[in-house]
Motif scaffolding. Structure first.
Motif, PDB file in Angstrom:
ATOM      1  N   VAL A  80       0.833  -1.205   0.000  1.00 19.25           N
ATOM      2  CA  VAL A  80       0.000   0.000   0.000  1.00 19.25           C
ATOM      3  C   VAL A  80       0.868   1.256   0.000  1.00 19.25           C
ATOM      4  O   VAL A  80       0.576   2.229  -0.709  1.00 19.25           O
ATOM      5  N   LEU A  81       1.948   1.239   0.766  1.00 15.71           N
ATOM      6  CA  LEU A  81       2.835   2.402   0.835  1.00 15.71           C
ATOM      7  C   LEU A  81       3.568   2.666  -0.476  1.00 15.71           C
ATOM      8  O   LEU A  81       4.061   3.769  -0.716  1.00 15.71           O
ATOM      9  N   LEU A  82       3.631   1.673  -1.342  1.00 16.52           N
ATOM     10  CA  LEU A  82       4.287   1.834  -2.641  1.00 16.52           C
ATOM     11  C   LEU A  82       3.349   2.393  -3.716  1.00 16.52           C
ATOM     12  O   LEU A  82       3.818   2.791  -4.798  1.00 16.52           O
ATOM     13  N   ILE A  83       2.028   2.435  -3.439  1.00 16.86           N
ATOM     14  CA  ILE A  83       1.056   2.903  -4.439  1.00 16.86           C
ATOM     15  C   ILE A  83       1.353   4.323  -4.913  1.00 16.86           C
ATOM     16  O   ILE A  83       1.404   4.571  -6.133  1.00 16.86           O
ATOM     17  N   PRO A  84       1.536   5.297  -4.011  1.00 17.15           N
ATOM     18  CA  PRO A  84       1.832   6.658  -4.487  1.00 17.15           C
ATOM     19  C   PRO A  84       3.099   6.733  -5.332  1.00 17.15           C
ATOM     20  O   PRO A  84       3.146   7.482  -6.319  1.00 17.15           O
ATOM     21  N   ILE A  85       4.112   5.961  -4.960  1.00 20.19           N
ATOM     22  CA  ILE A  85       5.356   5.963  -5.721  1.00 20.19           C
ATOM     23  C   ILE A  85       5.125   5.401  -7.120  1.00 20.19           C
ATOM     24  O   ILE A  85       5.671   5.904  -8.118  1.00 20.19           O
ATOM     25  N   LEU A  86       4.295   4.362  -7.210  1.00 20.42           N
ATOM     26  CA  LEU A  86       3.966   3.774  -8.507  1.00 20.42           C
ATOM     27  C   LEU A  86       3.288   4.799  -9.413  1.00 20.42           C
ATOM     28  O   LEU A  86       3.677   4.959 -10.581  1.00 20.42           O
ATOM     29  N   PHE A  87       2.278   5.500  -8.886  1.00 20.40           N
ATOM     30  CA  PHE A  87       1.593   6.515  -9.673  1.00 20.40           C
ATOM     31  C   PHE A  87       2.554   7.635 -10.066  1.00 20.40           C
ATOM     32  O   PHE A  87       2.506   8.140 -11.193  1.00 20.40           O
ATOM     33  N   PHE A  88       3.404   8.013  -9.142  1.00 20.98           N
ATOM     34  CA  PHE A  88       4.381   9.074  -9.416  1.00 20.98           C
ATOM     35  C   PHE A  88       5.287   8.668 -10.585  1.00 20.98           C
ATOM     36  O   PHE A  88       5.534   9.475 -11.501  1.00 20.98           O
ATOM     37  N   CYS A  89       5.750   7.440 -10.573  1.00 22.30           N
ATOM     38  CA  CYS A  89       6.639   6.959 -11.636  1.00 22.30           C
ATOM     39  C   CYS A  89       5.917   6.868 -12.977  1.00 22.30           C
ATOM     40  O   CYS A  89       6.502   7.167 -14.032  1.00 22.30           O
ATOM     41  N   LEU A  90       4.658   6.443 -12.950  1.00 20.54           N
ATOM     42  CA  LEU A  90       3.878   6.356 -14.188  1.00 20.54           C
ATOM     43  C   LEU A  90       3.677   7.734 -14.814  1.00 20.54           C
ATOM     44  O   LEU A  90       3.775   7.900 -16.033  1.00 20.54           O
ATOM     45  N   ILE A  91       3.375   8.719 -13.957  1.00 19.39           N
ATOM     46  CA  ILE A  91       3.201  10.085 -14.452  1.00 19.39           C
ATOM     47  C   ILE A  91       4.534  10.631 -14.958  1.00 19.39           C
ATOM     48  O   ILE A  91       4.594  11.328 -15.982  1.00 19.39           O
ATOM     49  N   LEU A  92       5.613  10.310 -14.244  1.00 23.18           N
ATOM     50  CA  LEU A  92       6.954  10.748 -14.644  1.00 23.18           C
ATOM     51  C   LEU A  92       7.321  10.182 -16.020  1.00 23.18           C
ATOM     52  O   LEU A  92       7.817  10.910 -16.893  1.00 23.18           O
ATOM     53  N   SER A  93       7.062   8.897 -16.224  1.00 20.35           N
ATOM     54  CA  SER A  93       7.386   8.271 -17.507  1.00 20.35           C
ATOM     55  C   SER A  93       6.547   8.858 -18.631  1.00 20.35           C
ATOM     56  O   SER A  93       7.017   8.988 -19.769  1.00 20.35           O
ATOM     57  N   LYS A 106       2.888  18.858 -12.918  1.00 21.32           N
ATOM     58  CA  LYS A 106       3.820  19.059 -11.801  1.00 21.32           C
ATOM     59  C   LYS A 106       3.067  19.219 -10.484  1.00 21.32           C
ATOM     60  O   LYS A 106       3.457  18.656  -9.457  1.00 21.32           O
ATOM     61  N   SER A 107       1.992  20.006 -10.515  1.00 21.46           N
ATOM     62  CA  SER A 107       1.181  20.216  -9.315  1.00 21.46           C
ATOM     63  C   SER A 107       0.543  18.912  -8.855  1.00 21.46           C
ATOM     64  O   SER A 107       0.568  18.574  -7.665  1.00 21.46           O
ATOM     65  N   HIS A 108      -0.017  18.150  -9.803  1.00 20.36           N
ATOM     66  CA  HIS A 108      -0.663  16.883  -9.463  1.00 20.36           C
ATOM     67  C   HIS A 108       0.330  15.871  -8.897  1.00 20.36           C
ATOM     68  O   HIS A 108      -0.024  15.069  -8.017  1.00 20.36           O
ATOM     69  N   MET A 109       1.555  15.892  -9.384  1.00 19.94           N
ATOM     70  CA  MET A 109       2.559  14.947  -8.884  1.00 19.94           C
ATOM     71  C   MET A 109       2.856  15.193  -7.410  1.00 19.94           C
ATOM     72  O   MET A 109       3.069  14.254  -6.639  1.00 19.94           O
ATOM     73  N   VAL A 110       2.880  16.461  -7.024  1.00 20.67           N
ATOM     74  CA  VAL A 110       3.105  16.799  -5.614  1.00 20.67           C
ATOM     75  C   VAL A 110       1.893  16.428  -4.775  1.00 20.67           C
ATOM     76  O   VAL A 110       2.012  15.774  -3.734  1.00 20.67           O
ATOM     77  N   TYR A 111       0.708  16.826  -5.257  1.00 27.22           N
ATOM     78  CA  TYR A 111      -0.505  16.593  -4.478  1.00 27.22           C
ATOM     79  C   TYR A 111      -0.845  15.113  -4.351  1.00 27.22           C
ATOM     80  O   TYR A 111      -1.410  14.682  -3.346  1.00 27.22           O
ATOM     81  N   VAL A 396      -6.836  10.389  -9.101  1.00 23.93           N
ATOM     82  CA  VAL A 396      -5.421  10.330  -8.701  1.00 23.93           C
ATOM     83  C   VAL A 396      -5.164  11.182  -7.462  1.00 23.93           C
ATOM     84  O   VAL A 396      -4.355  10.818  -6.603  1.00 23.93           O
ATOM     85  N   ILE A 397      -5.863  12.318  -7.341  1.00 19.67           N
ATOM     86  CA  ILE A 397      -5.616  13.235  -6.227  1.00 19.67           C
ATOM     87  C   ILE A 397      -6.860  13.437  -5.365  1.00 19.67           C
ATOM     88  O   ILE A 397      -6.989  14.458  -4.694  1.00 19.67           O
ATOM     89  N   ASP A 398      -7.779  12.466  -5.367  1.00 23.21           N
ATOM     90  CA  ASP A 398      -8.961  12.555  -4.503  1.00 23.21           C
ATOM     91  C   ASP A 398      -8.674  11.836  -3.195  1.00 23.21           C
ATOM     92  O   ASP A 398      -8.672  10.606  -3.127  1.00 23.21           O
ATOM     93  N   GLU A 399      -8.415  12.602  -2.136  1.00 23.98           N
ATOM     94  CA  GLU A 399      -7.957  12.023  -0.868  1.00 23.98           C
ATOM     95  C   GLU A 399      -8.994  11.103  -0.227  1.00 23.98           C
ATOM     96  O   GLU A 399      -8.645  10.056   0.335  1.00 23.98           O
ATOM     97  N   VAL A 400     -10.276  11.452  -0.297  1.00 23.29           N
ATOM     98  CA  VAL A 400     -11.302  10.625   0.339  1.00 23.29           C
ATOM     99  C   VAL A 400     -11.475   9.311  -0.424  1.00 23.29           C
ATOM    100  O   VAL A 400     -11.761   8.267   0.169  1.00 23.29           O
ATOM    101  N   PHE A 401     -11.299   9.355  -1.735  1.00 25.06           N
ATOM    102  CA  PHE A 401     -11.335   8.133  -2.542  1.00 25.06           C
ATOM    103  C   PHE A 401     -10.255   7.167  -2.076  1.00 25.06           C
ATOM    104  O   PHE A 401     -10.506   5.971  -1.846  1.00 25.06           O
ATOM    105  N   TRP A 402      -9.043   7.668  -1.900  1.00 22.17           N
ATOM    106  CA  TRP A 402      -7.942   6.810  -1.474  1.00 22.17           C
ATOM    107  C   TRP A 402      -8.092   6.375  -0.022  1.00 22.17           C
ATOM    108  O   TRP A 402      -7.745   5.242   0.339  1.00 22.17           O
TER     109      TRP A 402
END
Length: 425
Positions: A80-93, A106-111, A396-402
């Motif tokens: 579970v802790l790796l999920i944000p990193i996975l999304f971050f890498c996908l957006i980066l690629s 850029k803003s979404h990657m931070v948020y 991707v950035i909906d906190e209540v969803f996650w």
């Protein structure tokens, strides 16, 4: 005895903090509205970013301290802790593939890192430090904050010449309608299970129920006053689900449901009768229902969503299997899809849709096997992002969803004394 009482009190306030952290967006704008302030974006002030950073760091420090003390971490938690990193890498690629990163990306990657990790930390901290009863109690404070923010905004905008409420701490009228509809769903759920209001606990159950009925009725009025259509849709979904539960589970009071319904209808009828001739109120309430016609839904009255949906359907037809990549819509000169299914199909095609269908189906299967109020708590919370994602938000950035997803993964189905949050109310 005093130390036990202090321990319980500390635990309850920790639950308030962790839960409100997972609902930080609505809490922030509600507080801004209550204070009579208006957030104008990061260009005008960085107070929102500071607010999120403080919540994030405190939640993270609790998590780190817990791992240091117990000296172990489960495999499922690592995943579970790796999920944000996975999304971050996908957006980066994806950005590398397009050759640049837009300001929105850029803003979404931070948020996404802040909000996804905040949701994960909040669930883990609630599990390890709080009981379910503490979490249910904490919901009252969320409802109160949103109600007070909504009341302040409605009073402040009553004489506004614009067609929609735009003074909810800087949030859009549509976001304000979602926040208050979410609070309505939570409060009405607590009403139906005959839960006493935390800050009015010394009053008897009848007086408490009347106060909750008033809160729910007022929140419906506030949503109407915003002019936000989707807030009313969410309220109707909550009412349908709660009505169904009333006939399915004896813990939900049918008598309170009838009385609450009559009170809400009476208050609404009174307010509409008094304010219907007020041009601002009339304009806003007309906007809420203007998309409903005799022939059904008039998509031309949905703020251009019919056009947006058509554009994305054409894009999906061009790459139906694998899509364009996470947050690829930020590289187009169009709005976001404003629909969860369209966004998933656009970003990852039918393969990605099958992935999400499998995830949600598996979580639904686990949910059906649960018992007690925890089962209902999850649905009440999750309905908000599900409806939100169908019309407005970005998953991707909906906190209540996650928060809802991580709760379903880490809390539902787990057994053992360490899962304190699983204790029944």
């Amino acid at each position: 005895m005093m130390s036990i009482s202090r321990s319980v009190e500390k635990r309850k306030w920790m639950a308030v903090f962790f839960l409100l952290s997972a609902m930080s967006e609505s809490v922030f704008f509600s507080i801004q509205s209550l204070l009579g302030k208006r957030y104008m974006g990061s260009e005008g002030s960085n107070e929102y970013q500071i607010f999120l950073l403080i919540l994030f760091l405190i939640n993270m420090l609790f998590r780190i301290d817990q791992y240091i003390r117990i000296k172990r971490i489960k495999v499922i938690e690592i995943a579970v802790l790796l999920i944000p990193i996975l999304f971050f890498c996908l957006i980066l690629s994806n950005g590398v593939r397009y050759g640049y990163f837009t300001g929105e990306v850029k803003s979404h990657m931070v948020y996404l890192l802040v909000w996804q990790y905040m949701a994960i930390f909040a669930v883990l901290n609630l599990r390890d430090f709080c009981d379910l009863s503490d979490v249910i109690d904490a919901l009252d404070w969320f409802v109160l904050i949103v109600f007070l923010g909504g009341l302040r905004a409605v009073l402040a905008s009553a004489g506004d010449v614009s067609n929609s409420l735009d003074t909810f701490g800087g949030a859009t009228y549509q976001s304000a309608s979602y926040f208050m509809a979410f609070a309505f769903g939570i409060n009405t759920f607590l009403l139906m299970i005959k839960k006493k209001t935390v800050y009015l606990s010394r009053l008897n159950i009848v007086t408490n129920s009347v106060c909750r009925m008033f809160l729910s009725a007022a929140l419906v009025c506030f949503v109407l006053f915003t002019g936000g259509r989707a807030g009313i849709v969410l309220i109707m979904v909550y009412l349908s689900v709660l009505t169904w539960w009333t006939f399915q589970d004896e813990r939900f009071s049918f008598t309170i449901w009838i009385l609450g319904f009559l009170m809400c209808m009476g208050l609404l009828a009174f307010i509409v009768t008094v304010l219907i001739d007020h041009p601002i109120f009339y304009t806003r309430i007309h906007r809420v229902f203007e998309y409903i016609s005799g022939a059904g839904i008039d998509f031309s009255k949905t703020s251009g969503r019919d056009i947006i949906y058509g554009i994305y359907q054409e894009f999906i037809k061009e790459r139906p299997i694998a899509g364009y990549g996470i947050l690829a819509s930020s590289y187009l000169e169009h709005y976001e899809p404003h629909n969860f299914i369209l966004q998933v199909l656009f970003e990852g095609g039918f393969l990605y849709l099958l992935f999400w269908t499998g995830i949600l189906a598996a979580l639904y299967s686990r949910w059906r096997n649960q018992e007690g109020l925890e089962k209902y708590f999850l649905i009440i919370v999750m309905l908000y992002p599900l409806i939100h994602l169908m019309f407005s938000a970005n998953y991707v950035i909906d906190e209540v969803f996650w928060f809802s997803l991580i709760w379903a993964v880490l809390i539902h189905g787990e057994k053992g004394d360490s899962q304190k949050v699983r204790k029944r109310v």
